[in-house]
Design a protein around this motif. Structure first.
Motif, PDB file in Angstrom:
ATOM      1  N   ASN A 103       0.830  -1.203   0.000  1.00 29.93           N
ATOM      2  CA  ASN A 103       0.000   0.000   0.000  1.00 29.93           C
ATOM      3  C   ASN A 103       0.865   1.254   0.000  1.00 29.93           C
ATOM      4  N   TYR A 104       2.004   1.189   0.694  1.00 25.51           N
ATOM      5  CA  TYR A 104       2.928   2.309   0.760  1.00 25.51           C
ATOM      6  C   TYR A 104       4.021   2.134  -0.290  1.00 25.51           C
ATOM      7  N   LYS A 105       4.594   3.252  -0.729  1.00 26.39           N
ATOM      8  CA  LYS A 105       5.492   3.247  -1.883  1.00 26.39           C
ATOM      9  C   LYS A 105       6.888   3.763  -1.526  1.00 26.39           C
ATOM     10  N   GLY A 193       7.435   3.257   4.476  1.00 22.53           N
ATOM     11  CA  GLY A 193       6.862   3.569   3.173  1.00 22.53           C
ATOM     12  C   GLY A 193       6.126   4.900   3.171  1.00 22.53           C
ATOM     13  N   CYS A 194       5.764   5.367   1.978  1.00 22.81           N
ATOM     14  CA  CYS A 194       5.162   6.692   1.819  1.00 22.81           C
ATOM     15  C   CYS A 194       3.957   6.617   0.880  1.00 22.81           C
ATOM     16  N   PHE A 195       3.135   7.653   0.919  1.00 19.65           N
ATOM     17  CA  PHE A 195       1.965   7.700   0.041  1.00 19.65           C
ATOM     18  C   PHE A 195       1.576   9.150  -0.229  1.00 19.65           C
ATOM     19  N   CYS A 216       4.934  10.006   5.026  1.00 23.83           N
ATOM     20  CA  CYS A 216       5.712   8.777   5.196  1.00 23.83           C
ATOM     21  C   CYS A 216       5.449   8.191   6.581  1.00 23.83           C
ATOM     22  N   TYR A 287      11.956  -0.870   1.403  1.00 27.81           N
ATOM     23  CA  TYR A 287      11.616   0.477   0.947  1.00 27.81           C
ATOM     24  C   TYR A 287      12.852   1.283   0.539  1.00 27.81           C
TER      25      TYR A 287
END
Length: 337
Positions: A103-105, A193-195, A216, A287
Motif C-alpha cells: 500500500n505504501y510506496k 513507506g510513503c503515500f 511517510c 523500501y
C-alpha cells in the motif's frame, strides 16, 4: 512403483491418434506458471541481496597523518534539508512500488529522503537528552519540525482513513532520555513507506490529506525500559515497556518534513528484540532505505547522546512527576508556543 509412474504419466499426458504422448493443457500451463514464479523469485532474491549489501555496508577507515604538534580540527558534517539539485516540488517525485507490492510506496529520486532523515534525526535527538530547543538548534531548523494534531488521514487498504495521533510535549526546555537498564540509548527508526494524500477520480484530482502532499510512515522501535524526564529542576524516572509505534511525517515543502504525530493504534510490545530487529532491517531494505539508528545518527550528524543525570535511577518521587506535568500542561493545552 511402475504402476504409480504410469498413473502420473497418464495424468500429465495423453496419446494422440498417432500413438504419441502429448502434454495435457493444464500441465503446460502449470509449467509456464512454475517458470514465471522461478523468474520472479530469482529477481526478488537478487534485488534483496543488492539492497542488503548497500544497507549493511561498513565505512572504510581512513588514516589521516597530521604534522607533529598540530591537532587535527574536527569538521562537523554539513546538515541540509535536501541535496542540491534534488527536486523539492513533490509533483516531480514518483512513488514506485517496492519489490513486493504494498500500500505504501518508495519515493524516487532517493535524494528526497535527506529532508525526512533530518527530521528523524531530530526525533532521535529529543529521545536522547536534547531539549526540544537544543535539538532544533543542533540540526539547523528554524523551528521545531513537529505539529500538534489530533488526527491524520492515512492511506488504508480501503482508501483514506482518519486515525488518531498523539504528539510530544512541545515545551522547548523539556528533556527526556529513553534508555535500558544500563542507561544506554534504545530507540531505532526505519522507513515503512510513503503515500500521496490525493487521488485521481475521473479527470480531476481529489485532495484528502490536507496541507501535506506526501506522508511517510516510520517505525519507532523503543526498546527502552526507562524514560527519564527533566524539566527545570524537576527530574523523574518512569518504567517503560519496550514498544513498536508508527510515526507519521508530512512533507511541508522546500525539502522540509514535519513530525505529525504517533499513531495511537497499532502499538506492539517488543517481546523478541532479535525478531523485531530482523523485521526492522527487512522493512527498511524493502523500501530502499537504511536503518536510522544511533550509529547512523552519530555518523551522519555528529551528535552524541547527552549524559544522564547521575542519580536518575533514584528519581521516582511522584511529586516531581506532577511538577513536570504541570509545566507541560501549558503547551499541551495550546497555551505555549
Amino acid at each position: 512403483m511402475q504402476n504409480i509412474w504410469r498413473t502420473i504419466l497418464d495424468g500429465l499426458t495423453y496419446q494422440d491418434l498417432a500413438g504419441k504422448r502429448q502434454p495435457r493443457a493444464f500441465a503446460v500451463l502449470s509449467l509456464i506458471v512454475l517458470f514465471l514464479m522461478t523468474l520472479v523469485g530469482g529477481y526478488i532474491f537478487l534485488s534483496r541481496f543488492r539492497l542488503m549489501r548497500v544497507v549493511e555496508a561498513e565505512p572504510v577507515p581512513v588514516s589521516v597523518i597530521s604534522e607533529p604538534g598540530i591537532e587535527p580540527t574536527a569538521i562537523p558534517p554539513t546538515i541540509t534539508a535536501h541535496e542540491p539539485g534534488c527536486p523539492t516540488d513533490s509533483n516531480q517525485w514518483s512513488l514506485a512500488e517496492p519489490v513486493v507490492p504494498q500500500n505504501y510506496k518508495i519515493i524516487q529520486p532517493a535524494c528526497v529522503y535527506a529532508g525526512l532523515e533530518k527530521t528523524v534525526a531530530w526525533a532521535l535527538a529529543i529521545r536522547n537528552g536534547y531539549s526540544r530547543a537544543e535539538a532544533t538548534r543542533a540540526l539547523g531548523f528554524d523551528e521545531m519540525p513537529m505539529q500538534r494534531l489530533d488526527q491524520v488521514t492515512i492511506l488504508a487498504d480501503t482508501g483514506p482513513l482518519d486515525v488518531p495521533v498523539s504528539f510530544i510535549p512541545p515545551d522547548p526546555d523539556f528533556t527526556e532520555w529513553r534508555v535500558n537498564g544500563r542507561g544506554e540509548a534504545s530507540v531505532t527508526y526505519a522507513l515503512r513507506g510513503c503515500f500521496r494524500t490525493s487521488s485521481i477520480v475521473g479527470n480531476r484530482l481529489e485532495v484528502w490529506g490536507g496541507e501535506y502532499p506526501v506522508i511517510c510512515v516510520v517505525i519507532e522501535d523503543a526498546e527502552n525500559t526507562n524514560v527519564v524526564y527533566l524539566l527545570g529542576e524537576h527530574l523523574y524516572t518512569s518504567p517503560a515497556i519496550p514498544t513498536r509505534s508508527f510515526l507519521l511525517f508530512g512533507y511541508s515543502g522546500d525539502g522540509l518534513w514535519s513530525w505529525l504525530g504517533t499513531q495511537s493504534d497499532p502499538q506492539v510490545g517488543i517481546d523478541d528484540p532479535a525478531k523485531f530487529a530482523n523485521d526492522r532491517l527487512t522493512t527498511a531494505t524493502l523500501y530502499d532505505s537504511r536503518l536510522w539508528d544511533m550509529k547512523w545518527w552519530k555518523g551522519q550528524y555528529g551528535l552524541e547522546v547527552q549524559s544522564l543525570p547521575a542519580n536518575w535511577r533514584d528519581k521516582t518521587d511522584e511529586t516531581e512527576l506532577q511538577a513536570i506535568l504541570s509545566g507541560l500542561n501549558v503547551y499541551v493545552e495550546g497555551g505555549g508556543s
